[in-house]
Design a protein around this motif. Structure first.
Motif: not given
Length: 77
Positions: A5-7, A12-13, A59-60, A64-69
């Motif tokens: 997901x980070x990649x 996407x950015x 992206x936001x 928030x959901x997957x990378x920030x929990x």
């Protein structure tokens, strides 16, 4: 999975940055394009501009959901 997901978010950015460049370039080309071509360039520019905020929102939400929990993102529709 988080690494993937980070990649994906990074890619996407990068696409969003390229989109901003293309919107600017389409505007420049429209000034020099023939009257027959201008509407086509305008439609392309309009579509890119309309999609950018939607992609930015995804992206936001993804960050928030997957990378920030955070599974309760208020802007999610």
């Amino acid at each position: 999975m988080v690494k993937s997901y980070r990649r994906l978010v990074a890619t996407t950015r990068a696409v969003l940055r390229d989109t901003a460049t293309m919107v600017r370039r389409l505007g420049q080309r429209m000034r020099m394009a023939s009257p027959q071509v201008q509407p086509m360039l305008q439609r392309a520019q309009d579509r890119l501009q309309a999609m950018r905020p939607l992609v930015q929102r995804v992206v936001h939400q993804t960050r928030a959901r997957l990378l920030g929990g955070d599974t309760h993102v208020p802007t999610k529709s």
